[in-house]
Design a protein around this motif. Structure first.
Motif, PDB file in Angstrom:
ATOM      1  N   GLN A   1       5.462  -6.201  -4.873  1.00  0.00           N
ATOM      2  CA  GLN A   1       5.260  -5.668  -3.525  1.00  0.00           C
ATOM      3  C   GLN A   1       4.895  -6.818  -2.586  1.00  0.00           C
ATOM      4  OE1 GLN A   1       5.510  -2.284  -2.374  1.00  0.00           O
ATOM      5  NE2 GLN A   1       5.457  -3.427  -0.485  1.00  0.00           N
ATOM      6  N   GLN A   2       5.626  -6.917  -1.489  1.00  0.00           N
ATOM      7  CA  GLN A   2       5.336  -7.942  -0.493  1.00  0.00           C
ATOM      8  C   GLN A   2       3.867  -7.851  -0.097  1.00  0.00           C
ATOM      9  OE1 GLN A   2       8.208  -7.825   2.681  1.00  0.00           O
ATOM     10  NE2 GLN A   2       7.207  -9.414   3.857  1.00  0.00           N
TER      11      GLN A   2
ATOM     12  N   ILE B   1       9.173  -0.387  -7.744  1.00  0.00           N
ATOM     13  CA  ILE B   1       8.885  -1.704  -7.160  1.00  0.00           C
ATOM     14  C   ILE B   1       8.149  -2.546  -8.194  1.00  0.00           C
ATOM     15  CG2 ILE B   1       7.643  -2.929  -5.347  1.00  0.00           C
ATOM     16  CD1 ILE B   1       8.217  -0.508  -3.528  1.00  0.00           C
TER      17      ILE B   1
ATOM     18  N   SER C   1       9.649  -8.492  -1.752  1.00  0.00           N
ATOM     19  CA  SER C   1       9.490  -7.405  -2.709  1.00  0.00           C
ATOM     20  C   SER C   1      10.653  -7.424  -3.682  1.00  0.00           C
ATOM     21  CB  SER C   1       9.472  -6.048  -1.987  1.00  0.00           C
ATOM     22  OG  SER C   1       8.363  -5.949  -1.135  1.00  0.00           O
TER      23      SER C   1
END
Length: 187
Positions: A40-41, A37, A94
């Motif tokens: 990341q949201q 990732i 994300s």
């Protein structure tokens, strides 16, 4: 790897060797593995990414836990949660690797410094931003005016390599259909 970024930029603006060395000094190079990732949201967005190799997906996770594919980014594309990047707020989306991916990253500070110190880079970034905005508008219009089969055929025509690289479940999410209808569309 540095040559790929140079060739990409020189499709829009010419650069001397010294200018390119100055440009690339504002970027960092990173390698990511499949499923890593990058954004990341809910967290702050540090970089905008230029994809050298590999494939990314930009995903919005709604309050019900459903994942919506906003976009894919493959070689020669730029990606980020641009709203969060430019406003320095928390990410609403994300960004994740679908494949092992190599990217050049630029912070907002370096993006702004580069645009000021080498004004032709501002023209480059503006052209890339405009192209992305146009593509987003076409995607919205496609959802408003086309059925699933038409969206599928347009995506296949525009980006045939995605169909070899992206799992059907992700393509279905991008097209706004479930996997079962996607199987019918592709047969």
């Amino acid at each position: 790897m540095k040559e790929k970024l140079k060739k990409h930029i020189e499709k829009v603006i010419p650069l001397t060797d010294d200018e390119y060395l100055f440009v690339v000094s504002h970027f960092s190079f990173k390698n990511y593995k499949k499923n890593d990732i990058l954004i990341q949201q809910g967290e702050k967005v540090k970089y905008c990414y230029f994809v050298v190799s590999g494939l990314l997906k930009l995903v919005y996770g709604d309050k019900n836990g459903k994942q919506h594919i906003v976009s894919f980014a493959m070689e020669d594309w730029w990606e980020s949660d641009f709203s969060a990047y430019f406003t320095q707020t928390k990410a609403k989306m994300s960004l994740q690797c679908i494949e092992d991916t190599n990217v050049f990253c630029i912070t907002l500070e370096d993006y702004q410094k580069l645009s000021i110190d080498l004004p032709k880079m501002q023209s480059f970034f503006l052209k890339k931003s405009n192209s992305g905005h146009i593509a987003s508008q076409y995607r919205i219009l496609s959802f408003l005016t086309s059925n699933a089969k038409e969206r599928y055929e347009q995506l296949l025509k525009q980006y045939p390599s995605l169909f070899q690289r992206v799992p059907k479940t992700l393509l279905a999410s991008y097209l706004g259909v479930s996997r079962e209808p996607l199987s019918r569309l592709s047969s």
